[in-house]
Design a protein around this motif. Structure first.
Motif, short mmCIF file in Angstrom:
data_model
loop_
_atom_site.label_atom_id
_atom_site.label_comp_id
_atom_site.label_asym_id
_atom_site.label_seq_id
_atom_site.Cartn_x
_atom_site.Cartn_y
_atom_site.Cartn_z
N GLU A 88 0.85 -1.18 0.00
CA GLU A 88 0.00 0.00 0.00
C GLU A 88 0.89 1.24 0.00
N ILE A 89 0.40 2.26 -0.69
CA ILE A 89 1.09 3.55 -0.69
C ILE A 89 0.24 4.52 0.11
N VAL A 90 0.88 5.25 1.02
CA VAL A 90 0.18 6.24 1.82
C VAL A 90 0.85 7.58 1.59
N GLY A 91 0.07 8.55 1.12
CA GLY A 91 0.56 9.90 0.90
C GLY A 91 0.01 10.83 1.97
N GLU A 92 0.81 11.79 2.37
CA GLU A 92 0.41 12.69 3.44
C GLU A 92 -0.63 13.71 3.00
N LYS A 93 -0.60 14.12 1.72
CA LYS A 93 -1.46 15.23 1.32
C LYS A 93 -2.04 15.08 -0.07
N TYR A 153 1.77 -0.56 -11.06
CA TYR A 153 2.08 -1.75 -10.26
C TYR A 153 0.85 -2.32 -9.56
N CYS A 154 -0.31 -1.75 -9.83
CA CYS A 154 -1.57 -2.19 -9.21
C CYS A 154 -1.54 -2.11 -7.69
N ILE A 155 -1.01 -1.01 -7.18
CA ILE A 155 -0.89 -0.82 -5.74
C ILE A 155 -1.91 0.22 -5.28
N PRO A 156 -2.70 -0.09 -4.25
CA PRO A 156 -3.66 0.88 -3.74
C PRO A 156 -2.97 2.09 -3.12
N VAL A 157 -3.63 3.25 -3.21
CA VAL A 157 -3.12 4.49 -2.64
C VAL A 157 -4.14 5.04 -1.65
N GLU A 193 -0.52 8.39 -7.80
CA GLU A 193 -1.48 7.42 -8.33
C GLU A 193 -1.05 6.93 -9.71
N ASN A 194 -0.46 7.80 -10.52
CA ASN A 194 0.01 7.38 -11.85
C ASN A 194 1.05 6.27 -11.74
#
Length: 190
Positions: free
Chosen positions: A1-6, A20-24, A14-15
């Motif tokens: 999983e990818i977690v972005g702060e803002k 890689y088909c990884i959720p954000v 997201e691009n």
């Protein structure tokens, strides 16, 4: 999983995640309970052995703490065992700030942050925003972290399976289309 702060980095990351088909998940600072629960639910539904979080946050007292805060919450609030959980800061690290020669923010580290003292002792009072990173550079940082932890054999297997599924679906569509044409022609003769 990818977690972005803002939210400002959502489209940029997201691009890359899509490749890689990884959720954000965009946490807008520290993620609240519902997004954290959604991450844990996706992890449990995946059947995978380990939850790997790639975190992108500002290089400031609170941004530096987000990855550790997520780990503590997933363990304490949702019962994810420590050996099944890894959190990596994909950006923005002190090393990345130096490599890119990023300008410091006009504001200094917030004295009101509970993480102020430990941050300033390690890094000084200057803080750096994710927005200071060129989008292509932020994408490269994320791509590098993904590729350093990705199980390439499993990923390639999934890609191959996807191609086979696409072919199977195309064949099924063609067969259905042909059957509908025959039915349409037969129906027009009555």
């Amino acid at each position: 999983e990818i977690v972005g702060e803002k939210n400002t980095i959502a489209t940029i990351i997201e691009n890359v995640a899509w490749e890689y088909c990884i959720p954000v998940t965009i946490g807008r600072g520290y993620c609240s309970g519902p997004p954290r629960k959604q991450i844990v639910d996706r992890f449990e539904a995946s059947g995978k052995e380990r939850l790997l979080l790639l975190v992108l946050s500002d290089h400031d007292p609170d941004g530096n703490e987000i990855a550790e805060s997520l780990k503590r919450s997933f363990r304490g609030d949702f019962g994810v065992q420590p050996e099944r959980l890894t959190a990596i800061r994909a950006a923005l690290t002190a090393e990345q700030v130096d490599e890119l020669g990023l300008p410091a923010s006009s504001e200094k580290a917030k004295r009101t942050s509970s993480n102020y003292t430990s941050f300033v002792q390690r890094f000084g009072e200057d803080v750096y925003e994710l927005e200071a990173v060129q989008p292509k550079d932020l994408q490269a940082m994320l791509r590098q972290e993904i590729e350093s932890v990705l199980d390439w054999d499993a990923f390639q297997h999934e890609q191959d399976q996807q191609e086979e599924d696409i072919d199977r679906i195309a064949q099924a569509r063609a067969a259905v289309r042909k059957a509908l044409e025959v039915i349409s022609l037969e129906g027009g003769e009555d």
